[in-house]
Design a protein around this motif. Structure first.
Motif, PDB file in Angstrom:
ATOM      1  N   ASP A 122     -14.215 127.851 -17.820  1.00  0.00           N
ATOM      2  CA  ASP A 122     -15.456 127.891 -17.040  1.00  0.00           C
ATOM      3  C   ASP A 122     -15.270 128.498 -15.658  1.00  0.00           C
ATOM      4  O   ASP A 122     -16.130 128.361 -14.790  1.00  0.00           O
ATOM      5  CB  ASP A 122     -16.079 126.495 -16.934  1.00  0.00           C
ATOM      6  N   TYR A 123     -14.154 129.187 -15.420  1.00  0.00           N
ATOM      7  CA  TYR A 123     -13.953 129.944 -14.189  1.00  0.00           C
ATOM      8  C   TYR A 123     -12.947 131.054 -14.466  1.00  0.00           C
ATOM      9  O   TYR A 123     -12.239 131.044 -15.480  1.00  0.00           O
ATOM     10  CB  TYR A 123     -13.463 129.049 -13.041  1.00  0.00           C
ATOM     11  N   ILE A 124     -12.905 132.045 -13.566  1.00  0.00           N
ATOM     12  CA  ILE A 124     -11.893 133.102 -13.648  1.00  0.00           C
ATOM     13  C   ILE A 124     -11.052 133.060 -12.381  1.00  0.00           C
ATOM     14  O   ILE A 124     -11.503 132.589 -11.331  1.00  0.00           O
ATOM     15  CB  ILE A 124     -12.519 134.502 -13.835  1.00  0.00           C
ATOM     16  N   GLU A 125      -9.827 133.564 -12.494  1.00  0.00           N
ATOM     17  CA  GLU A 125      -8.895 133.497 -11.365  1.00  0.00           C
ATOM     18  C   GLU A 125      -8.040 134.758 -11.327  1.00  0.00           C
ATOM     19  O   GLU A 125      -7.552 135.223 -12.363  1.00  0.00           O
ATOM     20  CB  GLU A 125      -8.005 132.258 -11.506  1.00  0.00           C
ATOM     21  N   VAL A 126      -7.868 135.324 -10.125  1.00  0.00           N
ATOM     22  CA  VAL A 126      -7.076 136.542  -9.931  1.00  0.00           C
ATOM     23  C   VAL A 126      -6.091 136.311  -8.789  1.00  0.00           C
ATOM     24  O   VAL A 126      -6.424 135.681  -7.782  1.00  0.00           O
ATOM     25  CB  VAL A 126      -7.994 137.746  -9.608  1.00  0.00           C
ATOM     26  N   HIS A 127      -4.869 136.829  -8.950  1.00  0.00           N
ATOM     27  CA  HIS A 127      -3.817 136.636  -7.951  1.00  0.00           C
ATOM     28  C   HIS A 127      -3.487 137.905  -7.175  1.00  0.00           C
ATOM     29  O   HIS A 127      -2.921 137.818  -6.080  1.00  0.00           O
ATOM     30  CB  HIS A 127      -2.556 136.108  -8.633  1.00  0.00           C
ATOM     31  N   PHE A 128      -3.803 139.069  -7.733  1.00  0.00           N
ATOM     32  CA  PHE A 128      -3.455 140.325  -7.053  1.00  0.00           C
ATOM     33  C   PHE A 128      -4.403 141.420  -7.510  1.00  0.00           C
ATOM     34  O   PHE A 128      -4.742 141.522  -8.693  1.00  0.00           O
ATOM     35  CB  PHE A 128      -2.014 140.729  -7.385  1.00  0.00           C
ATOM     36  N   ILE A 129      -4.836 142.243  -6.549  1.00  0.00           N
ATOM     37  CA  ILE A 129      -5.583 143.464  -6.855  1.00  0.00           C
ATOM     38  C   ILE A 129      -4.922 144.601  -6.087  1.00  0.00           C
ATOM     39  O   ILE A 129      -4.831 144.565  -4.853  1.00  0.00           O
ATOM     40  CB  ILE A 129      -7.069 143.343  -6.477  1.00  0.00           C
ATOM     41  N   GLY A 130      -4.426 145.588  -6.816  1.00  0.00           N
ATOM     42  CA  GLY A 130      -3.776 146.743  -6.207  1.00  0.00           C
ATOM     43  C   GLY A 130      -4.649 147.977  -6.329  1.00  0.00           C
ATOM     44  O   GLY A 130      -5.326 148.174  -7.343  1.00  0.00           O
TER      45      GLY A 130
END
Length: 214
Positions: free
Chosen positions: A166-174
């Motif tokens: 029920d959620y999304i999670e991101v640790h890095f965007i390059g």
């Protein structure tokens, strides 16, 4: 247009290949102006934009959406301090299984986007993201470069938890590409090469009573 597939571009030694130089656009992000709609922790969006060599490092507060059974999404606004040519994007999600986003849509040079306007506007490009969130950091999502030239701001709409969470999670965007300095507006200064006859100016270096004459 169907979503673009990922490209496994980093199954090599990134230190030797110097991938950090290619993914250096983070240095040209106006960090204090980065914002994100529907982030669970306000300001956490700035934690994911960082140097390439730190892409697999643990993040104390990753970018996570608010919990929602129906819509798992966030809209990230990334302004640059100049013009960029964007060639590829890296998205790494190392959270709990099933919380990686499944889709990404990109919009450029927009300051007015929210979820409503983004739903009505056609993205410049969209991608299907790796189900495992690219936990090893070896995937990049190439852009159609001709459409991503002269970019002053980038909006990324990430959505759809890959594992039904029920959620999304991101640790890095390059962000991979090239930067061009912001063009400064030239200021034209006109200098008077000689005094206008009869304007009563004194002649430098001559007595107080001397003036220009026609």
């Amino acid at each position: 247009m169907p979503p673009t597939k990922a490209c496994c571009a980093h199954d090599h030694d990134c230190e030797t290949a110097d991938c950090g130089v290619a993914y250096s656009l983070y240095k040209h992000v106006a960090v204090d102006q980065v914002r994100c709609l529907n982030e669970a922790n306000v300001g956490s969006c700035r934690n994911v934009l960082r140097p390439w060599h730190t892409r697999l490092d643990a993040v104390e507060t990753p970018l996570r959406s608010n919990e929602d059974d129906d819509e798992q999404e966030f809209l990230l606004h990334i302004p640059f301090d100049g013009s960029v040519k964007l060639k590829a994007i890296s998205v790494i999600a190392r959270g709990p299984l099933g919380t990686a986003p499944g889709r990404m849509r990109a919009y450029i040079n927009r300051d007015d986007l929210d979820f409503g306007t983004a739903a009505q506007a056609a993205p410049v490009q969209e991608w299907e993201l790796a189900v495992d969130g690219d936990a090893r950091g070896v995937i990049e999502y190439p852009t159609q470069v001709a459409k991503f030239t002269g970019v002053h701001s980038l909006d990324l709409l990430l959505s759809g938890a890959s594992g039904g969470m029920d959620y999304i999670e991101v640790h890095f965007i390059g962000l991979k590409g090239e930067f061009a300095e912001r063009r400064r507006q030239a200021v034209e200064t006109v200098y008077e090469l000689r005094p206008v006859p009869g304007d009563g100016q004194k002649i430098p270096g001559i007595g107080d009573g001397a003036h220009w004459h026609a």
